[in-house]
Design a protein around this motif. Structure first.
Motif, PDB file in Angstrom:
ATOM      1  N   ARG A 137       0.834  -1.211   0.000  1.00  0.00           N
ATOM      2  CA  ARG A 137       0.000   0.000   0.000  1.00  0.00           C
ATOM      3  C   ARG A 137       0.864   1.255   0.000  1.00  0.00           C
ATOM      4  O   ARG A 137       1.714   1.452   0.870  1.00  0.00           O
ATOM      5  N   SER A 138       0.619   2.125  -0.980  1.00  0.00           N
ATOM      6  CA  SER A 138       1.317   3.406  -1.096  1.00  0.00           C
ATOM      7  C   SER A 138       0.313   4.532  -0.914  1.00  0.00           C
ATOM      8  O   SER A 138      -0.797   4.453  -1.451  1.00  0.00           O
ATOM      9  N   THR A 139       0.734   5.579  -0.205  1.00  0.00           N
ATOM     10  CA  THR A 139      -0.132   6.760  -0.095  1.00  0.00           C
ATOM     11  C   THR A 139       0.441   7.876  -0.953  1.00  0.00           C
ATOM     12  O   THR A 139       1.651   8.118  -0.972  1.00  0.00           O
ATOM     13  N   LEU A 140      -0.477   8.535  -1.688  1.00  0.00           N
ATOM     14  CA  LEU A 140      -0.087   9.615  -2.601  1.00  0.00           C
ATOM     15  C   LEU A 140      -0.272  10.977  -1.946  1.00  0.00           C
ATOM     16  O   LEU A 140      -1.194  11.168  -1.150  1.00  0.00           O
ATOM     17  N   LEU A 141       0.570  11.903  -2.348  1.00  0.00           N
ATOM     18  CA  LEU A 141       0.342  13.309  -1.982  1.00  0.00           C
ATOM     19  C   LEU A 141       0.742  14.177  -3.167  1.00  0.00           C
ATOM     20  O   LEU A 141       1.839  14.014  -3.719  1.00  0.00           O
ATOM     21  N   SER A 142      -0.141  15.095  -3.535  1.00  0.00           N
ATOM     22  CA  SER A 142       0.216  16.063  -4.576  1.00  0.00           C
ATOM     23  C   SER A 142       0.995  17.189  -3.913  1.00  0.00           C
ATOM     24  O   SER A 142       0.447  17.957  -3.128  1.00  0.00           O
ATOM     25  N   ILE A 143       2.305  17.259  -4.198  1.00  0.00           N
ATOM     26  CA  ILE A 143       3.149  18.282  -3.546  1.00  0.00           C
ATOM     27  C   ILE A 143       3.158  19.584  -4.352  1.00  0.00           C
ATOM     28  O   ILE A 143       3.575  20.617  -3.863  1.00  0.00           O
ATOM     29  N   LYS A 144       2.697  19.509  -5.599  1.00  0.00           N
ATOM     30  CA  LYS A 144       2.621  20.717  -6.446  1.00  0.00           C
ATOM     31  C   LYS A 144       1.465  20.479  -7.404  1.00  0.00           C
ATOM     32  O   LYS A 144       1.549  19.635  -8.300  1.00  0.00           O
ATOM     33  N   THR A 145       0.382  21.199  -7.175  1.00  0.00           N
ATOM     34  CA  THR A 145      -0.875  20.908  -7.881  1.00  0.00           C
ATOM     35  C   THR A 145      -1.163  21.926  -8.984  1.00  0.00           C
ATOM     36  O   THR A 145      -1.030  23.137  -8.764  1.00  0.00           O
ATOM     37  N   GLY A 146      -1.584  21.420 -10.142  1.00  0.00           N
ATOM     38  CA  GLY A 146      -2.157  22.249 -11.210  1.00  0.00           C
ATOM     39  C   GLY A 146      -1.152  23.111 -11.972  1.00  0.00           C
ATOM     40  O   GLY A 146       0.044  23.135 -11.690  1.00  0.00           O
ATOM     41  N   GLY A 147      -1.687  23.772 -13.002  1.00  0.00           N
ATOM     42  CA  GLY A 147      -0.891  24.720 -13.791  1.00  0.00           C
ATOM     43  C   GLY A 147       0.180  24.080 -14.639  1.00  0.00           C
ATOM     44  O   GLY A 147       1.160  24.724 -15.016  1.00  0.00           O
TER      45      GLY A 147
END
Ligand code: SAM
Ligand code: DTB
Ligand code: SF4
Length: 324
Positions: free
Chosen positions: A53-63
């Motif tokens: 199991r891996s957990t994701l995080l968006s560290i820089k979103t969009g654009g």
């Protein structure tokens, strides 16, 4: 002629390339034969009932400058997503600690970049070092890498780099025009050469058809060596993207794709990736039967929802699965 069973069992598989027609023939098989074969091969290479199991995080979103047709984060699509700057390290670590406490073994940080700029590297390297210190495996997905960047990531303690081929080579130009498949393959070579584990997969459900799915799997399975981890994403059709109205694939076709990824890449982790929120528990169980042994865990993917961890914990208990 060698049977699929023989070659899938690993006999001379390394020396031979999968032909698209051979993979299409697998797609034609009765579903239960396919799942049975995939589960047999799975048990030759992995302990049964274990799912990473891996957990994701968006560290820089969009654009993002790129025009990937499925992506909520492209600056060219009006998806209503708020563009954000690179997250501060404290916020990243808070998320990583929470992921560990909930039972994830790997923390994957994603950035909506064509690739990291020179000034982006120092903070990302710091994130990798600190997340690793928490006792988690590290993964990042930052787009295309320039020479030297993969080595710097490795030195910071990076375990996996995610960089997908996304779709079949012949379909690529219909989905993405701002970079080529060859650009992606070049980055994958840099990652592999730096000694980082390769996480590379793609998306099902973008109108690619069965031949497209077979061709995408062939491209992945014929890598030498195949990726260590293979995310199979079911398209999340995001309003405002060119794919917003894509027709969903039959769920059993998705199961077939997982089974065929398992059969053609016997020693790789096959990751049941985006799209779980739209799947029943029973369909997910069938994906595990078909050889999926890894998944994203935690209520968010990058910009869209994933099942709650409590729900996933219950599912693991009901199926007798053990998280690794
Ligand atoms: N910018 C980096 C890149 O393109 O590699 C990292 C982030 S990108 C969002 C990571 C992967 O997520 C994509 O390559 C794609 O396979 C998957 N993905 C993105 N949006 C998706 C969607 N709406 N449905 C399914 N998979 C998606
Ligand atoms: C991958 O193959 N799937 C993950 C991970 N690698 C980075 C991302 C899925 C994103 C789904 C859409 C979203 O949440 O934005
Ligand atoms: Fe940018 Fe990655 Fe999304 Fe493509 S998939 S638009 S490169 S964030």
């Amino acid at each position: 002629m060698q049977t699929i069973e023989n070659r899938a069992a690993g006999q001379s598989a390394a020396a031979r390339k999968w032909k698209i027609a051979e993979i299409e023939a697998l797609f034609e098989r009765p579903l239960l034969d396919l799942v049975f074969l995939a589960q047999q091969i799975h048990r030759e290479h992995f302990a049964p009932n274990e799912v990473q199991r891996s957990t994701l995080l968006s560290i820089k979103t969009g654009g993002c400058s790129e025009d990937c047709g499925y992506c909520s984060q492209s600056a060219r699509h009006d998806t209503g997503l708020k563009r954000e700057r690179l997250l501060p390290i404290d916020e990243v670590l808070q998320n990583a600690r929470a992921a560990k406490a909930k039972g994830a073994s790997r923390f994957c940080m994603g950035a909506a970049w064509r690739g990291p700029k020179d000034q982006d590297m120092a903070p990302v390297l710091e994130m990798i070092r600190e997340v690793k210190q928490l006792g988690l495996e590290t993964c990042v997905t930052l787009g295309m890498l320039k020479s030297g960047q993969a080595q710097a990531l490795k030195e910071a303690g990076l375990d996996y780099y995610n960089h997908n081929i996304d779709t079949a080579p012949e379909f690529y130009g219909q989905v993405i025009t701002t970079h080529t498949l060859q650009d992606r393959l070049d980055t994958l070579d840099k990652v592999r050469d730096a000694g980082i584990n390769v996480c590379c997969g793609g998306i099902v459900g973008m109108g690619e058809g069965r031949r497209g799915r077979a061709s995408m799997v062939a491209q992945l399975a014929n890598m030498n060596p195949p990726p260590d981890s293979v995310p199979i994403n079911n398209l999340v059709a995001v309003p405002g993207t060119p794919m917003e109205s894509a027709e969903a694939v039959d769920p059993f076709e998705f199961v077939r794709t997982i089974a065929i990824a398992r059969i053609t890449m016997p020693a790789s982790f096959i990751r049941l990736s985006a799209g779980r929120q739209q799947m029943s528990d029973e369909l997910q169980a069938m994906c595990f039967m078909a050889g999926a042994n890894s998944m994203f865990y935690g209520e968010r993917l990058l910009t869209t929802d994933n099942p709650d961890s409590d729900h996933d914990e219950r599912l693991f208990a009901r199926l007798g699965l053990r998280a690794i």
